[in-house]
Design a protein around this motif. Structure first.
Motif, PDB file in Angstrom:
ATOM      1  N   ALA A  48      15.223  47.857 -11.255  1.00 28.09           N
ATOM      2  CA  ALA A  48      16.598  47.607 -11.685  1.00 28.09           C
ATOM      3  C   ALA A  48      17.568  48.418 -10.836  1.00 28.09           C
ATOM      4  O   ALA A  48      17.375  49.627 -10.633  1.00 28.09           O
ATOM      5  CB  ALA A  48      16.767  47.965 -13.159  1.00 28.09           C
ATOM      6  N   SER A  49      18.601  47.739 -10.342  1.00 26.00           N
ATOM      7  CA  SER A  49      19.656  48.382  -9.575  1.00 26.00           C
ATOM      8  C   SER A  49      20.984  47.858 -10.117  1.00 26.00           C
ATOM      9  O   SER A  49      21.008  47.098 -11.082  1.00 26.00           O
ATOM     10  CB  SER A  49      19.501  48.061  -8.080  1.00 26.00           C
ATOM     11  N   VAL A  50      22.088  48.242  -9.504  1.00 22.01           N
ATOM     12  CA  VAL A  50      23.386  47.724  -9.921  1.00 22.01           C
ATOM     13  C   VAL A  50      24.125  47.177  -8.711  1.00 22.01           C
ATOM     14  O   VAL A  50      23.963  47.668  -7.589  1.00 22.01           O
ATOM     15  CB  VAL A  50      24.252  48.796 -10.620  1.00 22.01           C
ATOM     16  N   ASP A  51      24.953  46.141  -8.952  1.00 21.18           N
ATOM     17  CA  ASP A  51      25.741  45.556  -7.867  1.00 21.18           C
ATOM     18  C   ASP A  51      27.051  46.332  -7.711  1.00 21.18           C
ATOM     19  O   ASP A  51      27.312  47.295  -8.452  1.00 21.18           O
ATOM     20  CB  ASP A  51      25.969  44.063  -8.121  1.00 21.18           C
ATOM     21  N   PRO A  52      27.898  45.956  -6.746  1.00 15.64           N
ATOM     22  CA  PRO A  52      29.137  46.719  -6.522  1.00 15.64           C
ATOM     23  C   PRO A  52      30.060  46.802  -7.729  1.00 15.64           C
ATOM     24  O   PRO A  52      30.870  47.726  -7.839  1.00 15.64           O
ATOM     25  CB  PRO A  52      29.805  45.945  -5.374  1.00 15.64           C
ATOM     26  N   GLU A  53      29.948  45.839  -8.659  1.00 13.90           N
ATOM     27  CA  GLU A  53      30.776  45.866  -9.867  1.00 13.90           C
ATOM     28  C   GLU A  53      30.119  46.671 -10.993  1.00 13.90           C
ATOM     29  O   GLU A  53      30.667  46.761 -12.099  1.00 13.90           O
ATOM     30  CB  GLU A  53      31.048  44.440 -10.353  1.00 13.90           C
ATOM     31  N   GLY A  54      28.949  47.227 -10.727  1.00 17.74           N
ATOM     32  CA  GLY A  54      28.254  48.004 -11.739  1.00 17.74           C
ATOM     33  C   GLY A  54      27.421  47.172 -12.682  1.00 17.74           C
ATOM     34  O   GLY A  54      26.918  47.675 -13.689  1.00 17.74           O
ATOM     35  N   HIS A  55      27.227  45.898 -12.367  1.00 18.32           N
ATOM     36  CA  HIS A  55      26.424  45.023 -13.211  1.00 18.32           C
ATOM     37  C   HIS A  55      24.940  45.207 -12.876  1.00 18.32           C
ATOM     38  O   HIS A  55      24.571  45.228 -11.702  1.00 18.32           O
ATOM     39  CB  HIS A  55      26.817  43.562 -13.000  1.00 18.32           C
ATOM     40  N   PRO A  56      24.081  45.307 -13.873  1.00 16.34           N
ATOM     41  CA  PRO A  56      22.657  45.510 -13.607  1.00 16.34           C
ATOM     42  C   PRO A  56      22.004  44.283 -13.004  1.00 16.34           C
ATOM     43  O   PRO A  56      22.406  43.145 -13.269  1.00 16.34           O
ATOM     44  CB  PRO A  56      22.077  45.825 -14.991  1.00 16.34           C
ATOM     45  N   ASP A  57      20.991  44.527 -12.192  1.00 10.67           N
ATOM     46  CA  ASP A  57      20.222  43.466 -11.541  1.00 10.67           C
ATOM     47  C   ASP A  57      18.764  43.913 -11.543  1.00 10.67           C
ATOM     48  O   ASP A  57      18.472  45.091 -11.306  1.00 10.67           O
ATOM     49  CB  ASP A  57      20.717  43.280 -10.109  1.00 10.67           C
ATOM     50  N   VAL A  58      17.844  42.999 -11.818  1.00  7.35           N
ATOM     51  CA  VAL A  58      16.440  43.391 -11.905  1.00  7.35           C
ATOM     52  C   VAL A  58      15.569  42.317 -11.292  1.00  7.35           C
ATOM     53  O   VAL A  58      15.914  41.125 -11.338  1.00  7.35           O
ATOM     54  CB  VAL A  58      16.034  43.660 -13.379  1.00  7.35           C
TER      55      VAL A  58
END
Length: 212
Positions: A48-58
């Motif tokens: 899990a990481s976050v995109d430039p807007e701070g939205h989580p991505d997994v």
């Protein structure tokens, strides 16, 4: 060698997760246990990481190395996860082994592995996978499958009779954990949770049990 699953002050009498001095020893023991029963890759993990807007991505990737320095996986640095992690080098990992009813969660900062490490691992991959690393513009829009197949054919021809070099945008990340949580299923949802924490990747570990 000392059993990493033994309790520091003696074996647990409640059947819970035993405390090991080094959580990496416990992780390796659990991984070996899972490898005996998991039908596919026991080394699969969610990152899990976050995109430039701070939205989580997994997404799911494969663990390729683990030692006291951390957990290593490889990827295209121009992919979505590569860009996200380079911009915000902190991730969470999750291993879930259904067959043994265990889970391990990891959180920590990320660093790029050395060129020597990346070169050695890339050289160990099958040649088709090496060519695929050159052919795939990972995470970017694709006009059609034929475009990808054309790129594969191009690099297969280019490197058909030679060693395939590692692409400059392809390397590995090492997650140096500041938290590792071990979870084990128990009857009536009275699960066992043991967490290791430290303030920085080179600080000593402290442990505590959590309510399920």
């Amino acid at each position: 060698m000392r059993d990493p699953m033994s309790e520091i002050g003696g074996p647990l009498d409640d059947g819970g997760i035993a405390v090991a001095r080094d959580p990496f020893e416990m992780f390796v023991a659990w991984m070996k246990d899972a490898e005996k029963t998991e039908p596919n890759e026991a080394n699969a993990m969610a990152v899990a990481s976050v995109d430039p807007e701070g939205h989580p991505d997994v997404r799911m990737v494969l663990l390729k190395a683990v030692d006291t320095r951390g957990f290593v996986f490889y990827t295209n640095f121009e992919s979505a996860k590569g860009k996200q992690i380079l911009a915000n080098p902190h991730v969470a990992l999750n291993f879930h082994w259904k067959t043994v009813r265990k889970q391990v969660r990891v959180r920590g900062p990320v660093s790029v592995v050395s060129n020597d490490e990346a070169d050695a691992y890339f050289a160990s991959r099958a040649k088709d996978s090496q060519i695929g690393a050159w052919a795939s513009a990972q995470s970017r829009p694709m006009e059609g499958r034929w475009v990808f197949e054309k790129e594969i054919a191009k690099y297969a021809l280019k490197y058909g009779l030679t060693k395939v070099p590692r692409p400059p945008y392809w390397s590995g990340f090492r997650v140096s954990p500041v938290q590792i949580e071990f979870w084990r299923d128990r009857p009536f949802r009275l699960h066992d949770r043991l967490v290791y924490r430290r303030d920085t990747p080179d600080a000593p570990w402290r442990t505590e049990r959590l309510y399920p």
